[in-house]
Design a protein around this motif. Structure first.
Motif, short mmCIF file in Angstrom:
data_model
loop_
_atom_site.label_atom_id
_atom_site.label_comp_id
_atom_site.label_asym_id
_atom_site.label_seq_id
_atom_site.Cartn_x
_atom_site.Cartn_y
_atom_site.Cartn_z
N SER A 140 0.82 -1.21 0.00
CA SER A 140 0.00 0.00 0.00
C SER A 140 0.86 1.26 0.00
O SER A 140 0.68 2.16 -0.82
CB SER A 140 -0.92 -0.01 1.22
OG SER A 140 -1.72 1.15 1.24
N ASP A 141 1.82 1.32 0.92
CA ASP A 141 2.71 2.49 0.98
C ASP A 141 3.65 2.51 -0.21
O ASP A 141 3.98 3.58 -0.74
CB ASP A 141 3.52 2.48 2.27
CG ASP A 141 2.71 2.98 3.46
OD1 ASP A 141 1.50 3.20 3.28
OD2 ASP A 141 3.27 3.13 4.55
N LEU A 193 3.14 1.46 -3.27
CA LEU A 193 2.46 1.95 -4.47
C LEU A 193 2.17 3.44 -4.40
O LEU A 193 2.28 4.16 -5.38
CB LEU A 193 1.14 1.18 -4.67
CG LEU A 193 1.22 -0.21 -5.31
CD1 LEU A 193 -0.13 -0.90 -5.22
CD2 LEU A 193 1.67 -0.11 -6.76
N THR A 194 1.80 3.90 -3.22
CA THR A 194 1.31 5.28 -3.08
C THR A 194 2.42 6.32 -2.98
O THR A 194 2.40 7.33 -3.69
CB THR A 194 0.41 5.39 -1.83
OG1 THR A 194 -0.63 4.42 -1.91
CG2 THR A 194 -0.21 6.77 -1.75
N PHE A 237 4.68 6.71 -6.13
CA PHE A 237 3.75 7.20 -7.15
C PHE A 237 3.54 8.70 -7.01
O PHE A 237 3.62 9.46 -7.99
CB PHE A 237 2.43 6.43 -7.02
CG PHE A 237 1.39 6.79 -8.04
CD1 PHE A 237 1.74 7.12 -9.34
CD2 PHE A 237 0.05 6.76 -7.71
CE1 PHE A 237 0.77 7.43 -10.29
CE2 PHE A 237 -0.92 7.07 -8.65
CZ PHE A 237 -0.56 7.40 -9.94
N THR A 262 -0.09 2.34 -12.48
CA THR A 262 -0.26 2.32 -11.02
C THR A 262 -1.73 2.20 -10.63
O THR A 262 -2.06 1.51 -9.66
CB THR A 262 0.35 3.58 -10.39
OG1 THR A 262 1.71 3.72 -10.82
CG2 THR A 262 0.31 3.50 -8.87
N LEU A 299 -3.21 -0.56 -8.34
CA LEU A 299 -3.97 -0.23 -7.14
C LEU A 299 -5.33 -0.93 -7.13
O LEU A 299 -5.79 -1.41 -6.09
CB LEU A 299 -4.17 1.28 -7.03
CG LEU A 299 -2.94 2.09 -6.62
CD1 LEU A 299 -3.18 3.58 -6.85
CD2 LEU A 299 -2.60 1.84 -5.14
N THR A 314 -9.03 2.00 -2.80
CA THR A 314 -7.58 2.00 -2.86
C THR A 314 -7.08 2.82 -4.04
O THR A 314 -6.13 3.61 -3.92
CB THR A 314 -7.04 0.56 -2.97
OG1 THR A 314 -7.53 -0.21 -1.86
CG2 THR A 314 -5.52 0.54 -2.95
N GLY A 330 -4.84 6.42 -3.95
CA GLY A 330 -3.59 6.59 -4.69
C GLY A 330 -3.67 7.71 -5.69
O GLY A 330 -2.73 8.50 -5.85
N SER A 377 -1.35 11.24 -5.71
CA SER A 377 -0.52 11.65 -6.85
C SER A 377 -1.00 12.97 -7.42
O SER A 377 -0.19 13.83 -7.80
CB SER A 377 -0.54 10.57 -7.94
OG SER A 377 -1.86 10.40 -8.44
#
Length: 240
Positions: free
Chosen positions: A33-34, A36-37, A40, A194, A198, A220, A224, A228
């Motif tokens: 989770s972290d 990807l976010t 990104f 992404t 996600l 989710t 994200g 971004s």
């Protein structure tokens, strides 16, 4: 009372299919989770500042490395703290069983009574536990304090799992910058890749945690995307 042969046979034939990898899945969710976010959002923010793909990629890799170390260390310290807390409470409970056994026995009775068990029913259980100090201690740790004995390898496993999951998640938004030199084009590809990741991750998270997979996937992806977009917008504002 010892378990009868018929009871053993019933248990052998009936194997419950409960999901038992909850802690590992939780660590993977935290890391991915972290992962990807954060990278990104960083890549999107640098793209908004008109940085080149090479700079974004370098910064992104540095962030993934630092984030994996930080997240892994945090997971290790959290698991180590839980283990230390368990040991402290275990020693305290051992001392109380020796110093005030009648009080501790009364606590067993109180715990069992909360489940609707009558005094004439829990009396033999209390007496049996008093004859078995280790079982007595285990009972008090679990039912009085709500503490499960931690796996001694848990701290290192948690650190490794979170760190690897963070790296896996963090690499996804950076992939386009490895192949597309123009950051303005790479950021578009990064967003698309992404968001798909996600959605997949959110669906899997919902499936394994027992929540609605589709709802989890959408939530989710929205989180994200919002992160971004905020980073990209702030970079544009600062640049002006």
């Amino acid at each position: 009372m010892a378990q009868s042969e018929s009871e053993k046979q019933l248990l052998d034939h009936h194997k419950e299919k409960h999901f038992t990898a909850g802690e590992v899945i939780r660590d993977i969710i935290i890391g991915v989770s972290d992962g990807l976010t954060v990278p990104f959002a960083l890549a999107a923010g640098l793209s908004g500042a008109n940085a080149s793909s090479s700079i974004i990629l370098t910064a992104g890799i540095a962030e993934v490395a630092a984030g994996a170390i930080s997240m892994g260390l945090g997971g290790y310290l959290a698991a180590k703290s839980e283990a230390d807390h368990y040991i402290r409470e275990l020693r305290r409970e051992q001392e109380e069983i020796i110093a005030v056994p009648d009080t501790e026995a009364a606590e067993i009775a109180e715990i069992l009574s909360q489940y609707g068990i009558q005094p004439h029913e829990y009396g033999p259980v209390v007496n049996a536990l008093r004859k078995n100090p280790q079982a007595w201690l285990d009972f008090m740790m679990k039912f009085e304090l709500g503490l499960e004995k931690p796996d001694p390898r848990r701290a290192l496993q948690r650190a490794f799992t979170i760190a690897v999951a963070y790296i896996i998640g963090g690499v996804v938004p950076l992939v386009p910058y490895m192949f597309i030199h123009a950051a303005s084009k790479a950021v578009v590809a990064s967003v698309l890749i992404t968001l798909v990741a996600l959605l997949i991750f959110g669906f899997a998270k919902g499936y394994f945690t027992g929540n609605k997979p589709i709802k989890s996937a959408i939530q989710t992806a929205l989180i994200g995307a919002a992160a971004s977009a905020a980073a990209f917008g702030m970079a544009k504002v600062v640049q002006q």
